[in-house]
Scaffold this motif. Structure first.
Motif, PDB file in Angstrom:
ATOM      1  N   VAL A  51      32.570  36.429  41.481  1.00 38.47           N
ATOM      2  CA  VAL A  51      31.594  35.350  41.366  1.00 38.47           C
ATOM      3  C   VAL A  51      32.004  34.405  40.235  1.00 38.47           C
ATOM      4  O   VAL A  51      31.929  33.186  40.372  1.00 38.47           O
ATOM      5  CB  VAL A  51      30.170  35.921  41.135  1.00 38.47           C
ATOM      6  CG1 VAL A  51      29.182  34.817  40.827  1.00 38.47           C
ATOM      7  CG2 VAL A  51      29.737  36.738  42.335  1.00 38.47           C
ATOM      8  N   HIS A  52      32.457  34.968  39.130  1.00 35.54           N
ATOM      9  CA  HIS A  52      32.891  34.148  37.990  1.00 35.54           C
ATOM     10  C   HIS A  52      34.083  33.269  38.380  1.00 35.54           C
ATOM     11  O   HIS A  52      34.116  32.081  38.037  1.00 35.54           O
ATOM     12  CB  HIS A  52      33.259  35.049  36.800  1.00 35.54           C
ATOM     13  CG  HIS A  52      33.803  34.297  35.634  1.00 35.54           C
ATOM     14  ND1 HIS A  52      33.025  33.463  34.874  1.00 35.54           N
ATOM     15  CD2 HIS A  52      35.052  34.237  35.116  1.00 35.54           C
ATOM     16  CE1 HIS A  52      33.769  32.926  33.921  1.00 35.54           C
ATOM     17  NE2 HIS A  52      35.000  33.381  34.047  1.00 35.54           N
ATOM     18  N   GLN A  53      35.053  33.835  39.095  1.00 37.75           N
ATOM     19  CA  GLN A  53      36.221  33.062  39.512  1.00 37.75           C
ATOM     20  C   GLN A  53      35.828  31.964  40.502  1.00 37.75           C
ATOM     21  O   GLN A  53      36.361  30.861  40.446  1.00 37.75           O
ATOM     22  CB  GLN A  53      37.277  33.977  40.123  1.00 37.75           C
ATOM     23  CG  GLN A  53      37.983  34.832  39.105  1.00 37.75           C
ATOM     24  CD  GLN A  53      38.944  35.809  39.753  1.00 37.75           C
ATOM     25  OE1 GLN A  53      38.682  36.319  40.850  1.00 37.75           O
ATOM     26  NE2 GLN A  53      40.053  36.073  39.088  1.00 37.75           N
ATOM     27  N   ARG A  54      34.909  32.261  41.401  1.00 40.06           N
ATOM     28  CA  ARG A  54      34.452  31.238  42.343  1.00 40.06           C
ATOM     29  C   ARG A  54      33.797  30.070  41.614  1.00 40.06           C
ATOM     30  O   ARG A  54      34.045  28.911  41.926  1.00 40.06           O
ATOM     31  CB  ARG A  54      33.460  31.828  43.344  1.00 40.06           C
ATOM     32  CG  ARG A  54      34.090  32.686  44.390  1.00 40.06           C
ATOM     33  CD  ARG A  54      33.062  33.155  45.382  1.00 40.06           C
ATOM     34  NE  ARG A  54      33.600  34.290  46.123  1.00 40.06           N
ATOM     35  CZ  ARG A  54      32.891  35.072  46.895  1.00 40.06           C
ATOM     36  NH1 ARG A  54      31.598  34.856  47.039  1.00 40.06           N
ATOM     37  NH2 ARG A  54      33.448  36.070  47.521  1.00 40.06           N
ATOM     38  N   ARG A  55      32.951  30.390  40.646  1.00 40.19           N
ATOM     39  CA  ARG A  55      32.303  29.335  39.866  1.00 40.19           C
ATOM     40  C   ARG A  55      33.328  28.529  39.077  1.00 40.19           C
ATOM     41  O   ARG A  55      33.207  27.307  38.949  1.00 40.19           O
ATOM     42  CB  ARG A  55      31.260  29.931  38.933  1.00 40.19           C
ATOM     43  CG  ARG A  55      30.044  30.425  39.667  1.00 40.19           C
ATOM     44  CD  ARG A  55      29.005  30.964  38.732  1.00 40.19           C
ATOM     45  NE  ARG A  55      27.859  31.450  39.502  1.00 40.19           N
ATOM     46  CZ  ARG A  55      27.000  32.328  39.052  1.00 40.19           C
ATOM     47  NH1 ARG A  55      27.141  32.817  37.828  1.00 40.19           N
ATOM     48  NH2 ARG A  55      25.996  32.714  39.797  1.00 40.19           N
ATOM     49  N   THR A  56      34.339  29.206  38.548  1.00 39.93           N
ATOM     50  CA  THR A  56      35.396  28.512  37.816  1.00 39.93           C
ATOM     51  C   THR A  56      36.157  27.573  38.735  1.00 39.93           C
ATOM     52  O   THR A  56      36.440  26.425  38.371  1.00 39.93           O
ATOM     53  CB  THR A  56      36.364  29.526  37.173  1.00 39.93           C
ATOM     54  OG1 THR A  56      35.625  30.394  36.307  1.00 39.93           O
ATOM     55  CG2 THR A  56      37.449  28.825  36.376  1.00 39.93           C
ATOM     56  N   ILE A  58      35.108  26.192  41.553  1.00 40.47           N
ATOM     57  CA  ILE A  58      34.231  25.070  41.906  1.00 40.47           C
ATOM     58  C   ILE A  58      34.105  24.100  40.738  1.00 40.47           C
ATOM     59  O   ILE A  58      34.152  22.876  40.918  1.00 40.47           O
ATOM     60  CB  ILE A  58      32.846  25.596  42.356  1.00 40.47           C
ATOM     61  CG1 ILE A  58      32.975  26.331  43.691  1.00 40.47           C
ATOM     62  CG2 ILE A  58      31.834  24.462  42.457  1.00 40.47           C
ATOM     63  CD1 ILE A  58      31.747  27.113  44.086  1.00 40.47           C
ATOM     64  N   GLY A  59      33.978  24.624  39.527  1.00 36.30           N
ATOM     65  CA  GLY A  59      33.867  23.780  38.344  1.00 36.30           C
ATOM     66  C   GLY A  59      35.114  22.954  38.091  1.00 36.30           C
ATOM     67  O   GLY A  59      35.032  21.761  37.779  1.00 36.30           O
ATOM     68  N   VAL A  60      36.278  23.578  38.244  1.00 42.43           N
ATOM     69  CA  VAL A  60      37.540  22.860  38.036  1.00 42.43           C
ATOM     70  C   VAL A  60      37.694  21.748  39.066  1.00 42.43           C
ATOM     71  O   VAL A  60      38.051  20.617  38.732  1.00 42.43           O
ATOM     72  CB  VAL A  60      38.738  23.835  38.080  1.00 42.43           C
ATOM     73  CG1 VAL A  60      40.055  23.085  38.175  1.00 42.43           C
ATOM     74  CG2 VAL A  60      38.742  24.737  36.862  1.00 42.43           C
ATOM     75  N   VAL A  61      37.426  22.054  40.310  1.00 42.62           N
ATOM     76  CA  VAL A  61      37.550  21.043  41.368  1.00 42.62           C
ATOM     77  C   VAL A  61      36.563  19.902  41.135  1.00 42.62           C
ATOM     78  O   VAL A  61      36.920  18.723  41.251  1.00 42.62           O
ATOM     79  CB  VAL A  61      37.354  21.683  42.760  1.00 42.62           C
ATOM     80  CG1 VAL A  61      37.249  20.629  43.837  1.00 42.62           C
ATOM     81  CG2 VAL A  61      38.495  22.644  43.063  1.00 42.62           C
ATOM     82  N   ALA A  62      35.335  20.221  40.765  1.00 45.14           N
ATOM     83  CA  ALA A  62      34.335  19.179  40.510  1.00 45.14           C
ATOM     84  C   ALA A  62      34.711  18.330  39.301  1.00 45.14           C
ATOM     85  O   ALA A  62      34.590  17.098  39.333  1.00 45.14           O
ATOM     86  CB  ALA A  62      32.963  19.813  40.302  1.00 45.14           C
TER      87      ALA A  62
END
Length: 104
Positions: A51-56, A58-62
């Motif tokens: 979950v942490h990697q997914r959020r990371t 998504i955050g990097v792409v955004a």
């Protein structure tokens, strides 16, 4: 009368230099981050990320997408007509006159 114009030109030059350096820093930092994101997705797939990697991811792409959009919106501040011409792109209407150079 000439002094306010000189001050404005100097402040515009400083803004252009700051934006140019910001673009360079974003490129230097953003390229490895996007490479990491793509490798994570290609090698492990979305389902194997925590979950942490997914959020990371998504955050990097955004973040990179937002910064790229902002640099595109304000490219007239630090790019000149010469920059478009030398790169082989069509010169847009309303671009800032000048020769191609790193700092406009």
């Amino acid at each position: 009368m000439a002094r306010p114009r000189r001050r404005r030109a100097a402040s515009q030059r400083q803004l252009a230099e700051a934006l140019f350096l910001t673009g360079g820093i974003i490129s230097v930092i953003g390229t490895p981050l996007l490479t990491w994101v793509l490798l994570q997705l290609l090698l492990f797939g979305e389902s194997e990320l925590s979950v942490h990697q997914r959020r990371t991811v998504i955050g990097v792409v955004a973040l990179v997408g937002t910064l790229a959009f902002l640099l595109g919106q304000f490219n007239d501040v630090f790019l000149t007509c010469g920059d478009f011409d030398i790169s082989g792109n069509s010169v847009p209407s309303g671009c800032r006159p000048g020769h191609a150079s790193p700092l406009g």
